[in-house]
Scaffold this motif. Structure first.
Motif, short mmCIF file in Angstrom:
data_model
loop_
_atom_site.label_atom_id
_atom_site.label_comp_id
_atom_site.label_asym_id
_atom_site.label_seq_id
_atom_site.Cartn_x
_atom_site.Cartn_y
_atom_site.Cartn_z
N ALA A 24 0.84 -1.20 0.00
CA ALA A 24 0.00 0.00 0.00
C ALA A 24 0.87 1.26 0.00
O ALA A 24 0.63 2.21 -0.75
CB ALA A 24 -0.93 0.00 1.22
N LEU A 25 1.91 1.25 0.82
CA LEU A 25 2.78 2.43 0.89
C LEU A 25 3.47 2.68 -0.45
O LEU A 25 3.54 3.81 -0.93
CB LEU A 25 3.83 2.27 2.00
N VAL A 26 3.94 1.59 -1.05
CA VAL A 26 4.64 1.75 -2.33
C VAL A 26 3.67 2.28 -3.39
O VAL A 26 3.99 3.21 -4.14
CB VAL A 26 5.28 0.41 -2.78
N GLU A 27 2.46 1.74 -3.40
CA GLU A 27 1.49 2.23 -4.39
C GLU A 27 1.20 3.71 -4.18
O GLU A 27 1.20 4.51 -5.11
CB GLU A 27 0.18 1.44 -4.34
N GLY A 28 0.97 4.08 -2.92
CA GLY A 28 0.67 5.49 -2.62
C GLY A 28 1.82 6.40 -3.04
O GLY A 28 1.61 7.45 -3.66
N LEU A 29 3.03 6.01 -2.71
CA LEU A 29 4.19 6.84 -3.05
C LEU A 29 4.36 6.95 -4.56
O LEU A 29 4.65 8.02 -5.09
CB LEU A 29 5.46 6.28 -2.40
N LEU A 30 4.18 5.83 -5.25
CA LEU A 30 4.33 5.87 -6.72
C LEU A 30 3.23 6.71 -7.34
O LEU A 30 3.45 7.43 -8.32
CB LEU A 30 4.28 4.45 -7.30
N TYR A 31 2.03 6.67 -6.75
CA TYR A 31 0.94 7.48 -7.28
C TYR A 31 1.28 8.97 -7.16
O TYR A 31 1.14 9.73 -8.11
CB TYR A 31 -0.37 7.17 -6.53
N ILE A 32 1.76 9.37 -5.99
CA ILE A 32 2.10 10.78 -5.79
C ILE A 32 3.23 11.19 -6.74
O ILE A 32 3.22 12.29 -7.28
CB ILE A 32 2.53 11.04 -4.32
N ALA A 33 4.19 10.31 -6.94
CA ALA A 33 5.35 10.65 -7.78
C ALA A 33 4.93 10.88 -9.23
O ALA A 33 5.58 11.62 -9.96
CB ALA A 33 6.39 9.54 -7.69
N GLY A 34 3.84 10.25 -9.66
CA GLY A 34 3.34 10.48 -11.01
C GLY A 34 4.36 10.15 -12.07
O GLY A 34 5.03 9.11 -12.01
N GLU A 35 4.49 11.04 -13.03
CA GLU A 35 5.33 10.75 -14.19
C GLU A 35 6.81 10.69 -13.87
O GLU A 35 7.59 10.14 -14.62
CB GLU A 35 5.07 11.79 -15.28
N GLU A 36 7.21 11.30 -12.76
CA GLU A 36 8.63 11.26 -12.43
C GLU A 36 9.06 9.89 -11.94
O GLU A 36 10.22 9.52 -12.06
CB GLU A 36 8.95 12.31 -11.36
N GLY A 37 8.13 9.17 -11.35
CA GLY A 37 8.48 7.86 -10.84
C GLY A 37 9.46 7.93 -9.68
O GLY A 37 9.86 9.02 -9.25
N LEU A 38 9.84 6.78 -9.18
CA LEU A 38 10.78 6.72 -8.05
C LEU A 38 11.79 5.61 -8.29
O LEU A 38 11.48 4.57 -8.86
CB LEU A 38 10.01 6.41 -6.76
N SER A 39 13.02 5.83 -7.85
CA SER A 39 14.02 4.77 -7.91
C SER A 39 13.91 3.94 -6.64
O SER A 39 13.31 4.36 -5.65
CB SER A 39 15.42 5.38 -8.01
N ILE A 40 14.51 2.76 -6.68
CA ILE A 40 14.47 1.92 -5.48
C ILE A 40 15.18 2.64 -4.33
O ILE A 40 14.75 2.58 -3.18
CB ILE A 40 15.10 0.54 -5.77
N ILE A 41 16.23 3.37 -4.64
CA ILE A 41 16.95 4.11 -3.59
C ILE A 41 16.01 5.08 -2.90
O ILE A 41 15.99 5.20 -1.69
CB ILE A 41 18.14 4.91 -4.20
N GLN A 42 15.22 5.79 -3.69
CA GLN A 42 14.30 6.75 -3.10
C GLN A 42 13.25 6.05 -2.24
O GLN A 42 12.94 6.50 -1.13
CB GLN A 42 13.62 7.57 -4.20
N LEU A 43 12.71 4.96 -2.76
CA LEU A 43 11.72 4.22 -1.97
C LEU A 43 12.34 3.75 -0.67
O LEU A 43 11.76 3.88 0.41
CB LEU A 43 11.21 3.01 -2.78
N GLN A 44 13.57 3.23 -0.77
CA GLN A 44 14.22 2.69 0.41
C GLN A 44 14.53 3.79 1.43
O GLN A 44 14.49 3.56 2.64
CB GLN A 44 15.50 1.99 -0.01
N SER A 45 14.83 4.98 0.92
CA SER A 45 15.23 6.03 1.84
C SER A 45 14.06 6.49 2.71
O SER A 45 14.26 7.00 3.80
CB SER A 45 15.84 7.21 1.09
N THR A 46 12.83 6.29 2.25
CA THR A 46 11.72 6.67 3.12
C THR A 46 11.09 5.46 3.81
O THR A 46 10.57 5.59 4.92
CB THR A 46 10.65 7.50 2.36
N LEU A 47 11.18 4.29 3.19
CA LEU A 47 10.59 3.08 3.81
C LEU A 47 11.67 2.38 4.61
O LEU A 47 12.08 1.26 4.29
CB LEU A 47 10.03 2.17 2.72
#
Lengths: 187, 242, 187
Positions: free
Chosen positions: A10-33
Motif C-alpha cells: 500500500a505504501l509503495v502504491e501510494g508513493l508511486l501514485y504521488i510521484a506520477g510521471e517522475e516515478g521513483l528509484s528503489i533508492i528513493q523508496l528505500q530512503s523513506t521506507l
C-alpha cells in the motif's frame, strides 16, 4: 509477515501514485521506507506489477531507467484523448490562457521568461498562439542570444474585448497573497 | 509592539469579548455586561495610543463605554433606561453567540483541511496538454478578461506562492547517513572484494554517486570497510568481518 | 457481462489516473465511455472505492464537489513527507477559516453581512480568498447598492474534502440558541 507486506504494498502504491510521471528509484523508496529491506521492496514491486496486469486494472507498473512509475494502460488513451479533446474544443485551454496571461501582463517577454514562470516548456504553445493570431514576436531582446520578444496582438485585444491593456484586472503580488496564510501572521 | 502582539491573538472585538468572557468565567447566556464592559474598556485603554489601526475595536469600545456611562446615571433615569439596557445586552449576546458558532465551524473546517492535506494527488498527465488541442482555429469569441486574470493568478500562485499539490514535487537529496544504512545492508552478502562502481549500480544521478562515495569514506573511517586501489586505479572494497 | 465490467473498471481507473488532481465528473466519464450507461459507471466507481479500501492498496477514490479523483491514503503521508519537500500546502489562517465558514454556511452572502458577523472589515480577506480560488462572486444582490454575493467554489470543496455543503457539520441555528437564551432569562 503477510500483513506487513500488505502495508508495504500500500505504501509503495501510494508513493508511486504521488510521484506520477517522475516515478521513483528503489533508492528513493528505500530512503523513506526505512523499516523495509531492499529485497522486500523489490519483491513488492514485482508483485504489484503482476497485480496490475489483471484485466480490471487500468494502470501498469513500468520501470524505465531504474525508475518505477505507474502509467495508464495503452487502451485507455483513445478514451482519454476523446475526453480532453471534447472538453477543450470550443475555447482556449487552461495552458493557453496561462501563457497568454503571462504575455499580456508582462509583455514584452521572452520565451525563457514565460517558461520560468509557468515551470514548463512553452515552445509549441507559443507557436500555436502565434498561428491563432493572438501573439506576435516582432522584436528581439538585447540580452544574450537576442531572444524574441512576445507581445499580444490586436486580435488578442478583440478576442478579449479590450481597448488597452490597462483594462486588465489588477493582480495582487504574490507577497500580498501570502498574508492569507497563518505562517505570515506569525511574522 | 506589545499592542500588536496582544491584539493579534484575536480575530476582532467579538473574539476579544469571548476571550474575556471565558477568562472571567462569565455565563454567555446570562451575561454580566457590566463586568464585560469594564474588562473590555480597560483592555482597550491599555492600548489606546496604538489603536488607530483597529477601528473595529473602537466601535465596540464606544458602545460599551456608553453602556457603562448609562449605568452611572441617577437611579430614576436609569430605570427609564432599563429597556435600552436589556435591548443592548440581548443584541450583543446574540452577536457573540452567532460569532462563536462560526468560530466553532471554522475549527471543524480546520480539521477537514488537515485531513484533506494528508491525501495527496498527482499532477494531471502531461499528455492532456497534447490532447487538448482546440478543434477550430477561428472561434475565439466571448473570451473574458476575468478568465485571463484568473489564469495569471493561477500561474503566479503556482510559481511563487503556495506550491500546492500541482507543483512538481522536489525529491529530497539522499543523505550520506541514509546511504550508509543502505550499503550496510548490501555488504554482508559480498564476501569478495567489489569495485566501487558495483556499489553505484543503483545510482542514477551524479549526486547519488557522490553520496555513495562519501558513505564509503565514512564506512572506511568506521572500520567497516577496507579498500585497495589497483594499478588501473580501480577502487576495490571489502567488508571487514570481526 | 463480468468481463465487460472488468474492462470498464480498467478504463475508469486509467482515466482517473490520467486526470490526477483534476479528477473527473460522472458526466465527463460518460461522455467518453459511450458504450456504458451512467448506472454502469456509477456502479464501477463504488466498486473501485471498495477495491481501494483493501489494506494492500495505497490510494483511495474520493469524491469532492462531484468530481472523482484518486488520492493517496492517509498513512502514506508521513512517508511521502520524508521523500518530498513542500508536499503540504500552507494552512489557512484563523481569519481566513472564519470568513470561509460564514460564506459556506450562509451563502450567498454579501461582504457587509460577513463583516457584521465577524465584527471586522473583510475586504482584503475576501480578495485573497478569491485569488486563492476558494470563493467567488458571480452575482449581485438586489438590495440597495447591488452588493456582490459571495459563494464558495469547487476549489473550497476540494480543499476541505467535501462532496456537497450538506456534509458540513451542523451548527446550532441562532434562533434555537436565542430561545434557549430567553428561556434562561425567565428562570
Amino acid at each position: 509477515m503477510a500483513s506487513d507486506n500488505h502495508e508495504l504494498k500500500a505504501l509503495v502504491e501510494g508513493l508511486l501514485y504521488i510521484a506520477g510521471e517522475e516515478g521513483l528509484s528503489i533508492i528513493q523508496l528505500q530512503s523513506t521506507l526505512q523499516d523495509y529491506t531492499r529485497e522486500d521492496i523489490e519483491k513488492i514491486l514485482f508483485e504489484m506489477q503482476k497485480d496490475c496486469s489483471s484485466p480490471d486494472r487500468g494502470v501498469e507498473l513500468a520501470c524505465y531507467a531504474s525508475r518505477w512509475k505507474l502509467v495508464s494502460k495503452e487502451n485507455v488513451f483513445e478514451y482519454a484523448k476523446r475526453l480532453y479533446e471534447d472538453i477543450k474544443a470550443p475555447t482556449l485551454s487552461a495552458a493557453a490562457l496561462e501563457t497568454l496571461a503571462i504575455i499580456a501582463y508582462r509583455q514584452p517577454v521572452t520565451r525563457v521568461e514565460i517558461e520560468e514562470i509557468r515551470g514548463v516548456s512553452c515552445e509549441a504553445m507559443l507557436k500555436k498562439l502565434q498561428l491563432r493570431g493572438l501573439i506576435e514576436a516582432k522584436e528581439r531582446s538585447s540580452a544574450v542570444g537576442n531572444p524574441l520578444l512576445y507581445t499580444v496582438t490586436d486580435g488578442f485585444m478583440d478576442a478579449f474585448a479590450l481597448d488597452s491593456l490597462d483594462q486588465l484586472p489588477e493582480i495582487e503580488k504574490p507577497r500580498e497573497q501570502q498574508e492569507l496564510f497563518s505562517s505570515n501572521l506569525e511574522d | 509592539m506589545e499592542f500588536k502582539v496582544s491584539l493579534n491573538q484575536f480575530e476582532g472585538p467579538l473574539d476579544l469579548m469571548l476571550h474575556l468572557i471565558s477568562k472571567n468565567k462569565l455565563d454567555l447566556f446570562d451575561l454580566d455586561l457590566q463586568i464585560l464592559a469594564e474588562q473590555y474598556c480597560s483592555y482597550i485603554q491599555t492600548y489606546i495610543d496604538k489603536l488607530d489601526a483597529a477601528s473595529e475595536y473602537m466601535v465596540e469600545f464606544a458602545s460599551l463605554l456608553e453602556y457603562k456611562s448609562r449605568k452611572l446615571l441617577p437611579k430614576k433615569e436609569a430605570e427609564l433606561d432599563a429597556g435600552y439596557e436589556e435591548d443592548q445586552r440581548d443584541k450583543l449576546v446574540a452577536r457573540l453567540v452567532e460569532y462563536q458558532r462560526y468560530k466553532e465551524a471554522a475549527a471543524s473546517l480546520k480539521e477537514f483541511e488537515e485531513d484533506r492535506q494528508k491525501h495527496v494527488s498527482r499532477m494531471v498527465s502531461s499528455l492532456v496538454e497534447e490532447w487538448s488541442v482546440p478543434k477550430e482555429e477561428g472561434s475565439l469569441e466571448g473570451l473574458n478578461i476575468y478568465e485571463l486574470s484568473k489564469a495569471m493568478k493561477r500561474v503566479l500562485r503556482r510559481h511563487a506562492v503556495i506550491k500546492p499539490y500541482e507543483t512538481t514535487i522536489q525529491v529530497k537529496e539522499l543523505s550520506a547517513e541514509e546511504r550508509i544504512a543502505q550499503l550496510a545492508e548490501l555488504l554482508p552478502s559480498l564476501a569478495m572484494p567489489v569495485r566501487f562502481e558495483t556499489l553505484c549500480a543503483d545510482c542514477r544521478r551524479l549526486h547519488e554517486i557522490i553520496v555513495t562515495f562519501l558513505a564509503v569514506l565514512e564506512m572506511i573511517h568506521m572500520n567497516k570497510l577496507t579498500y585497495t586501489i589497483d594499478d588501473k586505479e580501480t577502487i576495490w572494497l571489502q567488508t571487514i568481518t570481526n
